[in-house]
Write an enzyme that holds these catalytic residues in place. Structure first.
Site, short mmCIF file in Angstrom:
data_model
loop_
_atom_site.label_atom_id
_atom_site.label_comp_id
_atom_site.label_asym_id
_atom_site.label_seq_id
_atom_site.Cartn_x
_atom_site.Cartn_y
_atom_site.Cartn_z
CG ASP A 16 -1.86 1.22 1.24
OD1 ASP A 16 -2.33 1.60 0.14
OD2 ASP A 16 -2.12 1.79 2.30
CE1 TYR A 48 2.44 5.95 -3.63
CE2 TYR A 48 1.33 4.09 -4.65
CZ TYR A 48 2.47 4.66 -4.13
OH TYR A 48 3.64 3.93 -4.12
CB CYS A 79 -3.30 0.58 -2.47
SG CYS A 79 -3.41 2.34 -2.87
CB THR A 81 -5.24 5.03 -5.13
OG1 THR A 81 -6.16 5.47 -4.12
CG2 THR A 81 -4.92 6.17 -6.05
CB CYS A 190 -9.59 4.68 0.61
SG CYS A 190 -7.92 5.08 1.19
CB THR A 191 -6.84 -0.20 2.20
OG1 THR A 191 -5.73 0.58 1.70
CG2 THR A 191 -7.32 -1.15 1.12
#
Ligand code: DGL
Length: 277
Positions: A16, A48, A79, A81, A190-191
């Protein structure tokens, strides 16, 4: 470089931009307690979500290449993104390595909603990606999908601000556009956001279910390992290694309580290191 180990006893790589992927890591640790894992947080270049797609793709490729150089047998891109930007090109570049990615849980939320309205809280990078647009087109099935960009939230989690008045005030401001929408599901796209669960519950109340895909991703990872004949067979649990490209002390401070609460944490070799990619 770590000693790779052979075949199925090699570790799983988890990546991530920062600490968010630990929300996936802890589900992997729960479901696959015998597996060794190498976690990589690219904190020097996080967040990110507000970078260009090209930058995110480049950083993700560099990070995955680094994990593969450590001898991992499977990579979890923990992740949203990074997955939205780079999953397709990663799989093209490393066709022989199983690569598990993340996507916002629009499908289960759309199946579960009773009001016909779901919210998706994610980074701009995730929400603007073609992958997300196609996900909604395929799975929303007539349900209204209300997207909210969680600008600044990843940084807040990275700083360790997870609950309390400041976190709640920030979330209240960001989620204000959802006030008029009768959502009963909020997809955590989103994590990093599962770590804000307590604050999100304060802000949203009991009527909204928070949808975290991490347990499903862990189950998918286990299935993938099974199908590839890659589940660990060694009798002792594999080591857990944690790497960051950023500040090691801050990283350790965040990771420690999560690792300590993981089952069998005391029975294995655990290391923390700073690296440059
Ligand atoms: N955990 C990442 C995600 O799931 C955060 C991205 C970022 O660094 O902004 O999207």
């Amino acid at each position: 470089m770590l000693r790779p180990g052979s075949g199925r006893d090699r570790p799983i790589g988890v990546f991530d931009s920062g600490v968010g992927g630990l929300s996936v890591w802890r589900e992997l640790a729960r479901l696959l307690p015998g597996e060794g894992m190498i976690y990589l947080a690219d904190q020097a270049r996080a967040p990110y979500g507000e970078r260009t797609r090209e930058e995110v793709t480049q950083f993700t490729h560099e990070s995955v290449a680094w994990l593969l150089a450590q001898g991992v047998k499977l990579v979890v891109v923990a992740c949203n993104t990074a997955s939205a930007a780079a999953l397709t090109s990663l799989r093209r570049r490393w066709p022989d390595t199983p690569i598990v990615g993340m996507e916002p849980a629009v499908k289960p939320a759309s199946q579960r909603t009773r009001t016909g309205h779901v919210g998706v809280l994610a980074t701009p990078g995730t929400l603007q990606a073609d992958r997300f647009i196609s996900l909604v087109a395929r799975f929303a099935n007539g349900v209204h999908v209300h997207t909210v960009m969680g600008v600044g939230l990843v940084r807040m989690v990275e700083e360790g601000v997870l609950d309390g008045p400041d976190a709640e005030a920030r979330l209240r401001a960001i989620l204000a556009p959802l006030q008029e929408a009768p959502i009963d599901q909020l997809v955590l796209g989103c994590t990093h956001f599962p770590f804000l669960e307590a604050a999100l519950r304060q802000v949203l109340g009991d009527g909204v279910e928070l949808v975290n895909p991490a347990p499903a991703v862990a189950r998918h990872t286990r299935r993938t390992l099974e199908q590839a004949g890659l589940l660990r067979t060694a009798p002792h649990p594999g080591p857990w290694h944690f790497f960051t490209t950023g500040d090691l002390a801050r990283f350790k401070h965040f990771v420690h309580p999560i690792v300590d609460s993981a089952w069998m944490a005391s029975e294995r070799w655990i290391t923390f290191r700073k690296i440059t990619i």
